[in-house]
Motif scaffolding. Structure first.
Motif, PDB file in Angstrom:
ATOM      1  N   MET A 176       0.563  -1.247   0.031  1.00  0.00           N
ATOM      2  CA  MET A 176      -0.117  -0.062   0.072  1.00  0.00           C
ATOM      3  C   MET A 176       1.032   1.186  -0.012  1.00  0.00           C
ATOM      4  N   GLY A 177       0.661   2.162  -1.031  1.00  0.00           N
ATOM      5  CA  GLY A 177       1.329   3.268  -1.059  1.00  0.00           C
ATOM      6  C   GLY A 177       0.841   4.421  -0.269  1.00  0.00           C
ATOM      7  N   THR A 178       1.640   5.503  -0.165  1.00  0.00           N
ATOM      8  CA  THR A 178       0.923   6.673   0.442  1.00  0.00           C
ATOM      9  C   THR A 178       0.362   7.690  -0.514  1.00  0.00           C
ATOM     10  N   TYR A 179      -0.674   8.278  -0.281  1.00  0.00           N
ATOM     11  CA  TYR A 179      -1.216   9.138  -1.541  1.00  0.00           C
ATOM     12  C   TYR A 179      -1.710  10.448  -0.927  1.00  0.00           C
ATOM     13  N   ASN A 180      -1.389  11.323  -1.976  1.00  0.00           N
ATOM     14  CA  ASN A 180      -1.406  12.671  -1.677  1.00  0.00           C
ATOM     15  C   ASN A 180      -3.150  13.131  -1.787  1.00  0.00           C
ATOM     16  N   GLN A 193      -4.942   7.936  -5.352  1.00  0.00           N
ATOM     17  CA  GLN A 193      -5.847   6.817  -5.491  1.00  0.00           C
ATOM     18  C   GLN A 193      -7.234   6.977  -5.850  1.00  0.00           C
ATOM     19  N   ASN A 247     -11.171  -5.622   1.574  1.00  0.00           N
ATOM     20  CA  ASN A 247     -10.036  -4.800   2.721  1.00  0.00           C
ATOM     21  C   ASN A 247     -10.701  -3.532   3.009  1.00  0.00           C
ATOM     22  N   GLU A 248     -11.313  -2.802   2.173  1.00  0.00           N
ATOM     23  CA  GLU A 248     -11.709  -1.713   2.665  1.00  0.00           C
ATOM     24  C   GLU A 248     -13.038  -1.632   3.574  1.00  0.00           C
TER      25      GLU A 248
END
Lengths: 134, 596
Positions: B1-5, B42, B131-132
């Motif tokens: 999982m990345g980090t999103y702006n 995302q 998952n959400e």
């Protein structure tokens, strides 16, 4: 994914919660606003923004919203960043590169002390109200 | 999982999809790739936001920008301006006060009075990503139910919550469960009624599309409570998106051990099968629904025996509708006492309404029980469209009745609606204004029930047709005063003698409009006049001599060339040729055409 046990489900939920809570805006009382006008971007505001997000992630802070805004008018000290922490004055920092961004998270947000070298403006309350910058 | 702006939430409900939100979603991804923002943004396709009037809806976080009426072509601007440069696309923001001042989602009147339990995940999570759901405390209730609670505990919790069936009749849910639990049979079934068929009601579809896992979790909990290991979801084939998302959800849940044998490694097993219906209204009636599941013709059977003891394939079965099930995980997770704090004395929790008709903000609305009709129609719904006068609200669809202006301040719950001669029904809420003829409305709903009657019992089959013929006569100006008496007689006979809910409730719209708008019926009969100007046989269009400037627009637009006149001279309508389509009335810029 293979079938899970109770423990695995709980672990997965904790992991996923972290991911989704970043999207959540409720209960986020602290705000970092990065000036992303053309001047800001040219001066490296994107790296600054990414550094903030990474540092917040690393320090496991989840009450902070990182948002973007246009040019704040302080083009000579870009990238500029406004930090709003409850109980502290709203502060605009200038010349915030990735290192300074990390410093702001650690010092200002976690330790509640200003990063003095980079403070450029503490906007008067009336300007903030009228200008709608909040 | 990345980090999103940034997070872009795009509505993927049926309403918005039919307004090209799917293409919009694809365009957003494409544009995002073009500017290399894919890693930092995302894009999620969620379930219905409920604000369908303003769809397609896009929400961008963390700024909480709420974009409305977004077209696929707007994708480029959203990505290039908002995501890359951080400037909101103001022209797409929801226009709260016509000043284009930015409105955050919690400032929009439409959302302010709502309280979301059933729709808790709609518009928030990606319904195709388990998952959400898990991240939003999904399957917590299942954990509790499987590992910590006995069947008695579960039923006790549902009892404490005061939850009543949301399908229409409002039977206490815990009681149904308790009957089935105590039925002596090794095989029992759990059934979810997703055969939503009321005209104008779509809350169950939106829930299934936006949050399919909540149904699976709830049914599994129900299975544990009553001792069933198998469940059916009966859903109409006209809901392809809901079916697709349910299937994806079931597959994911099975893979992760949340559905199937030995759930989460316990000794409890439960699985679910989807049964498609062909879209017959009567199959929403529980006994007809069960016959349809069994592969028989969808016709009701007399009760008793009740499905709780003799249900699917003759086995004890719990049948609840989608909305009832969706409440269950929350009740188990947060406790029955928490749930019971919401709502009124005898109606607990919330209710989802599909607000449609002559209302400014059509959409899905979830409010605590006891909210007044005025709050729903005027505060949330924004009042009547085009500045017209509010006339009535139809609740409960073809089984319900109308509520008039005088009763706008009635708190909405099971008891009060019944007192007014309407019912909660599944939650369709159709708003009518001064242009709606009540006799015509009654005829429309009755016509629906006549079409949908299965024909098994005489009161419904013959009574419905008889009533319809009377109404048809009245709308043609051929009614007699005695007809009003006949309507009541036939209507009451149908209510008492019909086999199932369809026939028992089919006269409701007629009886209730007759009760509240008897004058309107009489105007049709005595004066051969339709006050709302709706019944074609009783109206005629005329041109006012002092207003007509002879522009000739009406004559050009008339599909049957019934209007004649020289340019700059007064025009006239030939009543024998006129088909009363109303086109001249709508196109005249000088209000020179009027209805009589």
């Amino acid at each position: 994914m293979a079938k899970m046990t109770l423990e695995e489900l709980r672990k997965l939920r904790e992991e996923q919660k972290k991911g989704l809570s970043r999207r959540d805006v409720e209960n986020k009382d602290t705000q970092i606003i990065v000036g992303m006008g053309t001047c800001g971007i040219a001066a490296g505001a994107k790296e600054t923004l990414n550094a903030f997000i990474q540092e917040l992630e690393d320090s496991e802070l989840n009450n902070v919203r990182v948002t973007q805004t246009g040019c704040m008018g302080l083009c000579y000290v870009e990238p500029t960043v406004e930090v709003i922490v409850p109980g502290m004055p709203d502060v605009i920092y200038g010349k915030v590169d990735a290192d300074v961004a990390r410093k702001i998270v650690r010092k200002h947000i976690i330790n509640k002390a200003l990063v003095n070298d980079h403070v450029y403006d503490k906007p008067a309350a009336d300007i903030v109200e009228e200008g709608g910058a909040k | 999982m990345g980090t999103y702006n940034h997070y872009i939430l795009v509505c993927g409900g049926t309403g918005c999809e039919s307004a090209k939100s799917d293409q919009l979603y694809k365009n957003l991804i494409h544009e995002c790739e073009k500017v290399n923002c894919k890693g930092s943004t995302q894009i999620v396709k969620t379930g219905c936001f409920g604000f369908c009037e303003q769809g397609p809806i896009v929400k961008v976080l963390p700024e909480e920008s709420f974009y409305v009426h977004v077209t696929p072509e707007d994708a480029k601007e959203i990505i290039e301006e908002h995501i890359v440069k951080g400037r909101e696309v103001t022209r797409l923001l929801y226009d709260k006060s016509e000043s284009k001042k930015r409105a955050a989602i919690d400032e929009i009147d439409f959302y302010q009075k709502q309280f979301r339990i059933v729709l808790r995940n709609c518009g928030v999570i990606d319904p195709e990503n388990i998952n959400e759901y898990i991240a939003r405390d999904g399957y917590v209730a299942l954990e509790k139910a499987v590992f910590e609670m006995s069947p008695e505990d579960i039923i006790e919790e549902v009892k404490k919550s005061g939850l009543r069936g949301r399908g229409g009749a409002g039977f206490p849910t815990w009681m149904k469960w308790n009957f089935t639990k105590h039925a002596e049979d090794p095989v029992k079934y759990i059934v979810c009624n997703a055969d939503e068929g009321d005209p104008g009601a779509y809350m169950d579809r939106s829930t299934l599309e936006g949050d399919p896992h909540s149904i699976l979790e709830a049914m599994t909990i129900g299975g544990k409570a009553v001792g069933a290991n198998y469940g059916y979801i009966y859903i109409r084939a006209e809901y392809p998106l809901a079916i697709k998302r349910l299937k994806i959800a079931m597959e994911q849940a099975r893979e992760m051990g949340l559905l199937g044998d030995n759930i989460l490694g316990s000794d409890f097993s439960f699985d679910i099968e989807i049964r498609l219906g062909a879209g017959a209204f009567v199959c929403g009636e529980e006994t007809a629904l069960l016959r349809s599941i069994e592969g028989e013709r969808g016709m009701p059977t007399p009760r008793p025996p009740f499905p709780a003891t003799h249900g699917a394939f003759g086995k004890p079965s719990v049948i609840n509708n989608v909305e009832t099930w969706t409440n269950i995980p929350v009740i188990i997770h947060k406790g029955g006492d928490w749930f019971a704090k919401i709502g009124t004395e005898d109606s607990k929790g919330t209710k989802v309404f599909a607000l449609t008709g002559k209302i400014r903000n059509s959409g899905l609305v979830e409010v605590p029980m006891g909210t007044t009709l005025r709050e729903i129609v005027f505060d949330i719904g924004g009042g009547i469209a085009d500045g017209k006068e509010f006339k009535a609200v139809q609740t409960g669809g073809p089984s319900g009745g109308v509520i008039t202006k005088d009763y706008l301040d009635t708190p909405i719950d099971y008891v009060h609606l019944k007192e007014l001669g309407s019912i909660m029904g599944s939650g369709g809420m159709i708003v009518m204004d001064e242009d709606d003829c009540m006799v015509d409305i009654a005829k429309f709903y009755l016509g629906f029930c006549v079409d949908e009657s299965c024909g098994k019992c005489a009161p419904c089959r013959i009574g419905g047709r008889t009533l319809y013929n009377i109404l048809d006569r009245i709308t043609k100006g051929e009614g007699e005063l005695d007809d009003l008496h006949k309507i009541k007689e036939v209507g009451h006979a149908m209510q008492k003698a019909s086999l199932c809910g369809l026939g028992q409730t089919a006269p409701n719209p007629v009886l209730s409009t007759l009760h509240y708008f008897e004058d309107e019926y009489k105007a049709h009969i005595k004066d051969h006049r339709c006050p709302a100007g709706k019944c074609k046989k009783l109206i005629s269009y005329h041109i006012l001599a002092d207003k007509c400037i002879g522009c000739g627009l009406c004559a050009r637009r008339c599909p049957v060339n019934a209007i004649s006149g020289e340019i700059r001279q007064l025009h006239g309508i030939d009543q024998d040729t006129c088909i009363k389509c109303g086109e001249c009335y709508h196109v005249c810029k000088f209000d020179a055409v009027y209805v009589r």
